[in-house]
Design an enzyme around this catalytic site. Structure first.
Site, PDB file in Angstrom:
ATOM      1  N   TYR A 130       0.938  -1.727   0.101  1.00 59.75           N
ATOM      2  CA  TYR A 130       0.400  -0.146  -0.441  1.00 59.75           C
ATOM      3  C   TYR A 130       0.915   1.019  -0.041  1.00 59.75           C
ATOM      4  O   TYR A 130       1.177   1.487   1.260  1.00 59.75           O
ATOM      5  CB  TYR A 130      -0.828   0.000   1.586  1.00 59.75           C
ATOM      6  CG  TYR A 130      -1.785  -1.234   1.673  1.00 59.75           C
ATOM      7  CD1 TYR A 130      -2.317  -1.287   0.212  1.00 59.75           C
ATOM      8  CD2 TYR A 130      -2.311  -1.731   2.995  1.00 59.75           C
ATOM      9  CE1 TYR A 130      -4.246  -2.133   0.192  1.00 59.75           C
ATOM     10  CE2 TYR A 130      -3.484  -2.123   2.757  1.00 59.75           C
ATOM     11  CZ  TYR A 130      -4.390  -2.544   1.267  1.00 59.75           C
ATOM     12  OH  TYR A 130      -5.108  -3.522   1.381  1.00 59.75           O
ATOM     13  N   ARG A 165     -16.570   0.610   6.199  1.00 66.03           N
ATOM     14  CA  ARG A 165     -16.831  -0.994   6.389  1.00 66.03           C
ATOM     15  C   ARG A 165     -17.285  -0.625   7.416  1.00 66.03           C
ATOM     16  O   ARG A 165     -17.134  -0.444   8.710  1.00 66.03           O
ATOM     17  CB  ARG A 165     -16.333  -2.163   6.584  1.00 66.03           C
ATOM     18  CG  ARG A 165     -14.866  -2.475   5.306  1.00 66.03           C
ATOM     19  CD  ARG A 165     -13.683  -2.429   5.220  1.00 66.03           C
ATOM     20  NE  ARG A 165     -12.693  -2.432   3.983  1.00 66.03           N
ATOM     21  CZ  ARG A 165     -11.295  -2.600   3.890  1.00 66.03           C
ATOM     22  NH1 ARG A 165     -10.522  -3.165   5.510  1.00 66.03           N
ATOM     23  NH2 ARG A 165     -11.030  -2.262   3.222  1.00 66.03           N
ATOM     24  N   HIS A 276     -10.892  -6.450  -4.518  1.00 65.94           N
ATOM     25  CA  HIS A 276     -10.546  -5.913  -2.696  1.00 65.94           C
ATOM     26  C   HIS A 276     -11.890  -6.900  -2.062  1.00 65.94           C
ATOM     27  O   HIS A 276     -11.433  -6.126  -0.698  1.00 65.94           O
ATOM     28  CB  HIS A 276     -10.627  -4.132  -2.236  1.00 65.94           C
ATOM     29  CG  HIS A 276      -9.374  -4.890  -1.280  1.00 65.94           C
ATOM     30  ND1 HIS A 276      -8.451  -3.595  -1.552  1.00 65.94           N
ATOM     31  CD2 HIS A 276      -9.259  -4.946  -0.211  1.00 65.94           C
ATOM     32  CE1 HIS A 276      -7.665  -3.416  -0.665  1.00 65.94           C
ATOM     33  NE2 HIS A 276      -8.337  -3.825   0.349  1.00 65.94           N
TER      34      HIS A 276
END
Length: 386
Positions: A130, A165, A276
């Site tokens: 990342y 999320r 993802h």
């Protein structure tokens, strides 16, 4: 549970063993979880042509993935916080993959560090990167992966911001997790998990805790990470990584033919068709539904790998039948790790191989490198409204 017959049995065991805050983290997706569900539904909607009058006594499941040998066309995909699911979880999963003979990919957001995994396995593995706004951290992670002899760098391209999320936000599971009365109580009511974690080498992000001044503080590190995802990430960013990284470069998160063609342009060695795991853009199409058009766009000029909804060996055949060279599975192997540690990851890989062998025999296939057109006889409509 007496016998583990499928990945779904490992999922059940993982749910029983883990505090709910951690199980929900590995099991769930972003927002309404539409993309997550599409990955599963669209994979199941595919049909395989049964071709019976063929000699399939000898079958070849071996291949290579980005140049690395693979006993079956599957790598253990990168998953954050695996070291909170089982003591020294990333090291244990990497050992299982190495012993079984498939590639293992370590997440930037792992608990065990690059160096921990290198020491534990003594074998090359992949590192998923990342990119952060802090360039010195990016440079350091790339150098460390090179020094650890990682054979491939898997650059995630779909994290300009973190997908929301909802379950994680409610339960206080950030990156890394924050302690709240509710999840502390959950942890205390799972003594087997808690006792195991007491013996784990690390309890913070091992790859990042020494990269910033406040890295040993979970709260400070969490805040820093949340501010580091970079909305300016573009093709020039990938060009910079390609220049810095001397070995195989894989781009993960390709969901559009244009991005696949761009990967060719910048000299990537492989791409991973992936949304993802349904944890970023909700309402995105399933990975399997866009795979054919991406394969059509790049042909055989770049290795196309697939990730998203793999739960059985038959799912691997479906992806190969739509043009993928091989697959990755993150969530399924993480269920195995959470359920039984290294043995659970080995069990997941064994299940995939057994089901792959059975599917090949019943579909009349002798080699994973020769899955002819027409094996997959139906596919989800591309771009159709659900």
């Amino acid at each position: 549970m007496s016998k583990i017959a499928s990945i779904f049995d490992l999922e059940t065991l993982a749910r029983e063993r883990l505090p709910s805050v951690l199980f929900d983290y590995i099991h769930g997706g972003s927002e309404q979880q539409l993309t997550l569900q599409r990955n599963l539904d669209d994979m199941r909607a595919l049909a395989l042509r049964q071709h019976s009058l063929r000699n399939v006594a000898r079958r070849d499941t071996a291949t290579t993935m980005a140049g690395d040998p693979a006993r079956i066309p599957l790598a253990v995909g990168p998953t954050g916080l695996a070291g909170l699911m089982w003591p020294n979880g990333e090291c244990e999963a990497a050992r299982a993959a190495a012993d079984y003979g498939v590639p293992y990919c370590l997440s930037t957001c792992s608990i065990n560090s690059i160096e921990d995994v290198a020491e534990a396995t003594g074998k090359p593995f992949w590192f998923q990167l990342y990119l952060m706004k802090a360039q010195r951290v990016n440079e350091s992670l790339i150098r460390r992966a090179d020094k650890a002899n990682c054979s491939a760098l898997v650059l995630t391209i779909d994290l300009h911001t973190q997908g929301k999320r909802w379950a994680d936000e409610k339960e206080g599971l950030g990156v890394p997790p924050r302690l709240t009365p509710r999840n502390v109580l959950e942890m205390l009511t799972h003594p087997r998990w808690l006792a195991g974690m007491a013996g784990s080498k690390r309890h913070n992000f091992g790859n990042l805790e020494h990269e910033i001044e406040a890295g040993k503080s979970v709260g400070s590190l969490s805040k820093w990470i949340e501010e580091q995802f970079d909305p300016t990430f573009d093709l020039d960013t990938v060009r910079w990584v390609r220049k810095e990284w001397p070995r195989k470069l894989i781009l993960k998160g390709v969901m559009h033919p244009d991005d696949a063609r761009s990967a060719l342009e910048v000299g990537a060695d492989a791409i991973i068709v992936s949304n993802h795991g349904g944890r970023q853009l909700d309402s995105a199409p399933s990975s399997i539904s866009v795979l054919p058009q991406i394969v059509e766009a790049v042909g055989s000029r770049i290795e196309v790998l697939f990730d998203g909804g793999i739960r059985t060996g038959g799912d691997i055949v479906k992806a190969l039948g739509l043009g993928a060279h091989a697959c990755l599975s993150g969530r399924a192997c993480l269920y195995g790790l959470a359920a039984k540690g290294r043995d659970g990851v080995h069990c997941a890989l064994e299940l995939f191989e057994q089901e792959l062998q059975d599917c090949m025999m019943l579909a009349g296939l002798s080699s994973v490198s020769e899955v002819p057109p027409g094996v997959v006889t139906a596919q989800p409509p591309l771009g159709a409204r659900r």
